[in-house]
Design a protein around this motif. Structure first.
Motif, PDB file in Angstrom:
ATOM      1  N   ILE A  81      -2.618 -32.804 -10.315  1.00 55.30           N
ATOM      2  CA  ILE A  81      -2.212 -32.921  -8.911  1.00 55.30           C
ATOM      3  C   ILE A  81      -2.398 -34.378  -8.523  1.00 55.30           C
ATOM      4  CG2 ILE A  81      -2.667 -32.142  -6.558  1.00 55.30           C
ATOM      5  CD1 ILE A  81      -3.943 -29.598  -7.839  1.00 55.30           C
ATOM      6  N   MET A 135      -2.599 -36.261  -3.699  1.00 53.23           N
ATOM      7  CA  MET A 135      -2.515 -35.445  -2.486  1.00 53.23           C
ATOM      8  C   MET A 135      -3.737 -35.755  -1.622  1.00 53.23           C
ATOM      9  SD  MET A 135       0.368 -33.864  -2.655  1.00 53.23           S
ATOM     10  CE  MET A 135       0.221 -32.568  -1.429  1.00 53.23           C
ATOM     11  N   ILE A 153       1.527 -26.100  -4.644  1.00 53.89           N
ATOM     12  CA  ILE A 153       0.468 -26.669  -5.485  1.00 53.89           C
ATOM     13  C   ILE A 153      -0.739 -25.743  -5.528  1.00 53.89           C
ATOM     14  CG2 ILE A 153      -1.218 -28.543  -5.641  1.00 53.89           C
ATOM     15  CD1 ILE A 153       0.944 -30.460  -4.690  1.00 53.89           C
ATOM     16  N   HIS A 213      -7.433 -33.218 -10.272  1.00 53.99           N
ATOM     17  CA  HIS A 213      -7.015 -33.940  -9.076  1.00 53.99           C
ATOM     18  C   HIS A 213      -7.058 -35.432  -9.409  1.00 53.99           C
ATOM     19  CE1 HIS A 213      -7.393 -30.280  -6.572  1.00 53.99           C
ATOM     20  NE2 HIS A 213      -8.348 -29.993  -7.439  1.00 53.99           N
ATOM     21  N   ASN A 241      -6.453 -38.958  -8.062  1.00 51.87           N
ATOM     22  CA  ASN A 241      -6.321 -39.704  -6.810  1.00 51.87           C
ATOM     23  C   ASN A 241      -6.583 -41.193  -7.019  1.00 51.87           C
ATOM     24  OD1 ASN A 241      -6.005 -37.241  -5.580  1.00 51.87           O
ATOM     25  ND2 ASN A 241      -7.826 -37.376  -4.301  1.00 51.87           N
ATOM     26  N   SER A 286      -8.919 -35.896  -1.331  1.00 52.09           N
ATOM     27  CA  SER A 286      -7.793 -34.983  -1.189  1.00 52.09           C
ATOM     28  C   SER A 286      -7.770 -34.407   0.224  1.00 52.09           C
ATOM     29  CB  SER A 286      -7.884 -33.839  -2.206  1.00 52.09           C
ATOM     30  OG  SER A 286      -7.796 -34.327  -3.528  1.00 52.09           O
ATOM     31  N   ILE A 299      -5.569 -28.958   0.427  1.00 54.88           N
ATOM     32  CA  ILE A 299      -5.477 -28.782  -1.027  1.00 54.88           C
ATOM     33  C   ILE A 299      -6.705 -28.027  -1.512  1.00 54.88           C
ATOM     34  CG2 ILE A 299      -5.690 -30.018  -3.229  1.00 54.88           C
ATOM     35  CD1 ILE A 299      -2.877 -30.002  -2.348  1.00 54.88           C
ATOM     36  N   THR A 304       2.384 -32.430 -10.605  1.00 53.17           N
ATOM     37  CA  THR A 304       2.715 -32.105  -9.222  1.00 53.17           C
ATOM     38  C   THR A 304       2.205 -33.250  -8.351  1.00 53.17           C
ATOM     39  OG1 THR A 304       0.621 -30.969  -8.752  1.00 53.17           O
ATOM     40  CG2 THR A 304       2.410 -29.635  -9.686  1.00 53.17           C
ATOM     41  N   GLY A 305       2.592 -33.247  -7.057  1.00 58.63           N
ATOM     42  CA  GLY A 305       2.010 -34.197  -6.119  1.00 58.63           C
ATOM     43  C   GLY A 305       2.991 -35.228  -5.601  1.00 58.63           C
ATOM     44  N   THR A 321       6.505 -31.367  -6.053  1.00 58.01           N
ATOM     45  CA  THR A 321       6.367 -32.814  -5.928  1.00 58.01           C
ATOM     46  C   THR A 321       7.429 -33.297  -4.969  1.00 58.01           C
ATOM     47  OG1 THR A 321       6.298 -34.924  -7.131  1.00 58.01           O
ATOM     48  CG2 THR A 321       7.867 -33.290  -7.907  1.00 58.01           C
TER      49      THR A 321
END
Length: 262
Positions: free
Chosen positions: A53, A56, A85, A101, A103, A149, A153, A190-191, A219
């Motif tokens: 992910i 997000m 997601i 995740h 980020n 996040s 999420i 995704t994201g 996405t």
């Protein structure tokens, strides 16, 4: 601190018995699933797959974040992918597959960021960029509000959080080592933003040898629609496959049937 789930912890650990220590790793039971994809249906091993992910996080999705407040991006539509997601992450967790995740979370002093990152992000000093302070805090600095996040999420204790320092999530961090330790061969992406960090990470992952599947309706991007069309075309042509959330959810649920494409 995020932790591995039981399957992940056991998969690569040494074992002790009365005769000594065994370095033999237990075999991982394959979980093959087939589903509709472009340019054609595919089969993957869910036991060797991970869901990533991308970005997000508050600085990209919230109105007070850097993307909206400084770069004047229209971020409201980005949140539309959150339910898909969350559905995917729940399904992956249920199958024992890692959820990661990924980020932005940079050093506060940006000491490891090259000029082509720092200056592009700040329009060469004309606007606040990476590591600078805005009303909501320090931009994309690890531990800041912007690097976290968004609350919508879903996150679980078994999820893994990895911070990145480039558009690609495979540069200058531990993502590759984590995936290799977990025995991952296929990565689902995704994201946000599709044409930026998602695509850069997907490409770089392919260069590292990982099979790539983009979940195209999980996405999105702030860029015009024709940009997304070009990215999808390139992924299908050169890098891997694209699928849709429901097709993947159906496949995980049944483990055998090709999922619906709608």
């Amino acid at each position: 601190m995020r932790s591995f789930n039981d399957r992940q912890r056991r998969s690569d650990r040494w074992a002790r018995d009365a005769s000594g220590i065994s370095l033999v790793r237990p075999a991982v039971e394959p979980q093959p699933v087939r589903f509709a994809a472009e340019p054609e249906p595919i089969e993957i091993d869910l036991a060797r797959s991970a869901l990533i992910i991308v970005d997000m996080q508050n600085d990209f999705l919230e109105a007070e974040g850097w993307f909206a407040a400084v770069r004047n991006a229209e971020v409201a539509p980005l949140g539309g992918i959150i339910p898909r997601i969350n559905a995917l992450s729940s399904a992956f967790r249920g199958a024992g597959a890692p959820v990661i995740h990924l980020n932005w979370g940079i050093r506060a002093d940006v000491a490891n960021l090259p000029a082509n990152v720092v200056d592009k992000g700040s329009s060469c000093g004309q606007i606040p960029g990476y590591g600078d302070t805005i009303g909501s805090g320090d931009v994309l600095v690890e531990g800041s509000w912007g690097s976290a996040s968004v609350p919508a999420i879903d996150q679980a204790d078994t999820d893994i959080t990895v911070f990145k320092h480039r558009l690609s999530g495979f540069q200058d961090n531990e993502l590759d080592q984590i995936l290799r330790r977990l025995g991952i061969t296929t990565v689902f992406y995704t994201g946000v933003n599709l044409d930026r960090c998602v695509f850069a990470t997907l490409m770089d992952g392919c260069f590292q040898g990982y099979d790539a599947v983009l979940v195209e309706d999980a996405t999105t991007t702030v860029s015009p629609g024709h940009v997304s069309d070009a990215i999808l075309y390139l992924i299908r042509l050169l890098y891997g496959f694209t699928t849709r959330t429901q097709a993947l959810l159906n496949a995980i649920a049944t483990k055998t049937d090709i999922g619906e494409t709608a």
